[in-house]
Design a protein around this motif. Structure first.
Motif, mmCIF file in Angstrom:
data_model
loop_
_atom_site.group_PDB
_atom_site.id
_atom_site.type_symbol
_atom_site.label_atom_id
_atom_site.label_comp_id
_atom_site.label_asym_id
_atom_site.label_seq_id
_atom_site.Cartn_x
_atom_site.Cartn_y
_atom_site.Cartn_z
ATOM 1 N N TYR A 262 7.924 8.212 20.293
ATOM 2 C CA TYR A 262 8.174 7.301 19.430
ATOM 3 C C TYR A 262 7.370 6.085 19.443
ATOM 4 N N THR A 263 6.375 6.170 20.141
ATOM 5 C CA THR A 263 5.230 4.946 20.021
ATOM 6 C C THR A 263 4.570 5.018 18.731
ATOM 7 N N VAL A 264 4.552 6.099 18.081
ATOM 8 C CA VAL A 264 3.768 6.509 17.171
ATOM 9 C C VAL A 264 4.951 6.828 15.895
ATOM 10 N N ILE A 265 4.982 5.799 14.979
ATOM 11 C CA ILE A 265 5.964 5.974 13.876
ATOM 12 C C ILE A 265 5.340 6.310 12.705
ATOM 13 N N GLU B 41 0.845 -1.257 0.000
ATOM 14 C CA GLU B 41 -0.017 0.077 0.020
ATOM 15 C C GLU B 41 1.004 1.235 0.023
ATOM 16 N N SER B 42 0.235 2.315 -0.574
ATOM 17 C CA SER B 42 1.113 3.711 -0.664
ATOM 18 C C SER B 42 0.607 4.363 0.623
ATOM 19 N N VAL B 43 1.565 5.224 0.944
ATOM 20 C CA VAL B 43 1.833 6.036 2.099
ATOM 21 C C VAL B 43 2.182 7.302 1.728
ATOM 22 N N LYS B 44 1.993 8.216 2.496
ATOM 23 C CA LYS B 44 2.473 9.710 2.460
ATOM 24 C C LYS B 44 3.571 9.964 3.608
ATOM 25 N N THR B 45 4.214 11.140 3.480
ATOM 26 C CA THR B 45 4.908 11.576 4.384
ATOM 27 C C THR B 45 4.124 12.099 5.666
ATOM 28 N N GLY B 46 4.486 11.459 6.727
ATOM 29 C CA GLY B 46 3.692 11.850 8.019
ATOM 30 C C GLY B 46 2.572 10.914 8.186
ATOM 31 N N ASP B 47 2.177 10.022 7.425
ATOM 32 C CA ASP B 47 1.505 8.979 7.709
ATOM 33 C C ASP B 47 1.764 8.197 9.000
ATOM 34 N N ILE B 48 0.941 7.709 9.845
ATOM 35 C CA ILE B 48 1.281 6.532 10.943
ATOM 36 C C ILE B 48 1.132 5.252 10.186
#
Length: 482
Positions: A240-243, A110-117
């Protein structure tokens, strides 16, 4: 008597005539028998005899050759190098804190964008740790305030002590002057000196106390800074728990599942690689150039890319970068230079990691383009006199000359040539072969045997005759079976 002689002659001739006809009949009979016995075999012998005759005729006509008209064109010289497909950029996502994986919002591919969790870790323990660090910070801040208040008190007190010391100093100096004039006694002078010493001792003690309290304040400040750093670290760990994804791209690898423990790494032991994200908007070929080829290429040159996973497609590319320092192939002793070729995909989906080969176009040569096997090296001393004398393309000081054979009026005519360049399959001729000439290009075995001014014939004629012979053979066999 004459009549008698004639009768005798006539009688003698009749048996001879009869014997003659008998012989004729026997010969005719034997011939008929032979014809009857051999007739079936003759049906098969005739085509073989015909082929033998035709083969003799072909031999007399010369060797069968392949020709191609000399036409001008372009020959592109290339440098070849193996390599592999890679994305424009890719990142490995690892955890910076050890915690259980709580959520994986995206799947592989799947595609992701900069900043997506892309990963959510369990944060409960880290939240508790943060609260503890905040409480510790409040305690150290309170301790600092107490130390600062004590320091202020000490600094206020030392002001009075300093004033008393100054007065004692003035009184001591005044008593010394009076003692010199005899206005005061030695006892008065001694009392003034004792008071000065007492005030100085009191000031020194108070000054030491101020310095001690001041050091306590600095220590309290340091403890506050440590506590603040601990709070900051705890806050960072909680974050850091949210990457989040650092780039736009696609998840090319997903190595974990929800519920697994994300392990952090050290300098010597890397932690768990949770996933890989690659920017597939631009695909590259990371090629390995041989040392002998690196000086022949430069940025901006075009390239053809052959990818093992796409055997029916030839991709275009452009050389974007050439490494300035050699590298050593892993597990091998050979060195190479890294080259980066940008792929032109034209909408074609591509996969990172595929093996590929690139042909980097280093030079374009114009001339008559011929198969390389048609151009041969002949010893200058072995060239016919009429070929080499007065020919500017034959260097008499060299051992070999480049030549081709041209078919003219059914003969192979040797022509010295000047070669502009070539590769394993094609050679560009700059001079020596006029456009439109029927150049003999094969077969290779025949080319090696050709000599100047020898008879040749087109191989196409040979094939046509063989085809006609096959048709005749089929007709004969059909007639026999009929």
């Amino acid at each position: 008597m004459g009549a008698a002689r004639r009768g005798v002659r006539a009688g003698a001739w009749e048996p001879n005539v009869s014997r003659f006809w008998t012989v004729i009949k026997w010969v005719a009979g034997i011939g008929l028998v032979v014809l009857i016995v051999c007739g079936g075999t003759g049906v098969f012998l005739v085509p073989k005899i015909q082929r033998m005759v035709e083969e003799q005729q072909k031999a007399a006509a010369g060797k069968a050759v392949q020709v191609a008209p000399a036409t001008t064109g372009e020959l592109i010289r290339v440098v070849s190098a193996p390599g592999a497909i890679k994305a424009k950029s890719s990142v490995q996502i690892s955890a910076r804190v050890a915690a259980k994986i709580e959520k994986l919002p995206f799947k592989a591919g799947e595609s992701v964008k900069t900043g997506d969790i892309v990963v959510q870790l369990d944060a409960n323990d880290l939240k508790a740790a943060l609260e503890g660090m905040k409480a510790q910070l409040l305690a150290t801040q309170a301790s600092l305030k107490s130390a600062e208040a004590q320091l202020a008190s000490e600094e206020a007190a030392i002001i009075g002590v300093k004033a008393s010391l100054d007065n004692a100093q003035i009184e001591w100096e005044r008593q010394q002057e009076l003692f010199k004039t005899g206005d005061v006694s030695q006892a008065d002078l001694d009392r003034a000196k004792a008071e000065l010493d007492r005030q100085k001792s009191s000031y020194d003690a108070r000054l030491a106390s101020v310095r001690g309290v001041s050091a306590g304040v600095e220590a309290a400040k340091a403890r506050v800074q440590i506590a603040e750093a601990d709070v900051k670290r705890a806050q960072d760990n909680l974050e850091y728990t949210v990457i989040r994804s650092p780039i736009d791209g696609a998840i090319t690898q997903l190595n974990v599942e929800v519920g697994e423990l994300a392990v952090t790494g050290t300098m010597n032991n890397p932690g768990t690689v949770l996933m890989k994200i690659a920017d597939l908007s631009e695909m590259l070929v990371e090629a390995r150039l041989a040392e002998v080829d690196v000086n022949r290429v430069k940025e901006g040159q075009k390239a053809k890319v052959f990818i093992n996973g796409f055997p029916d497609i030839t991709f275009n590319g452009v050389l974007r970068r050439v490494g300035l320092e050699s590298r050593v192939q892993t597990g091998e002793a050979t060195t190479y230079f890294e080259a980066e070729v940008v792929l032109e995909l034209a909408g074609q989906a591509m996969f990172a990691g595929l093996s590929a080969n690139v042909d980097i176009e280093t030079e374009t040569i114009h001339g008559v383009i011929l198969p390389s096997q048609a151009v041969m090296d002949k010893r200058v001393d072995d060239l016919p006199k009429e070929v080499k004398e007065g020919n500017s393309l034959v260097d008499q000081d060299k051992t070999f000359a480049r030549v081709v054979y041209v078919m003219e009026d059914g003969k192979a005519m040797m022509k010295p040539v000047k070669v502009a360049g070539g590769n394993l399959t094609k050679t560009a001729i700059a001079e020596g072969v006029p456009e439109g000439a029927n150049v003999i290009v094969g077969p290779f075995r025949v080319l090696q045997e050709l000599t100047h001014n020898t008879a040749v014939r087109l191989e196409e004629e040979k094939k046509d005759k063989e085809k006609k012979e096959g048709e005749k053979g089929d007709t004969t066999v059909a007639a026999k079976h009929g």
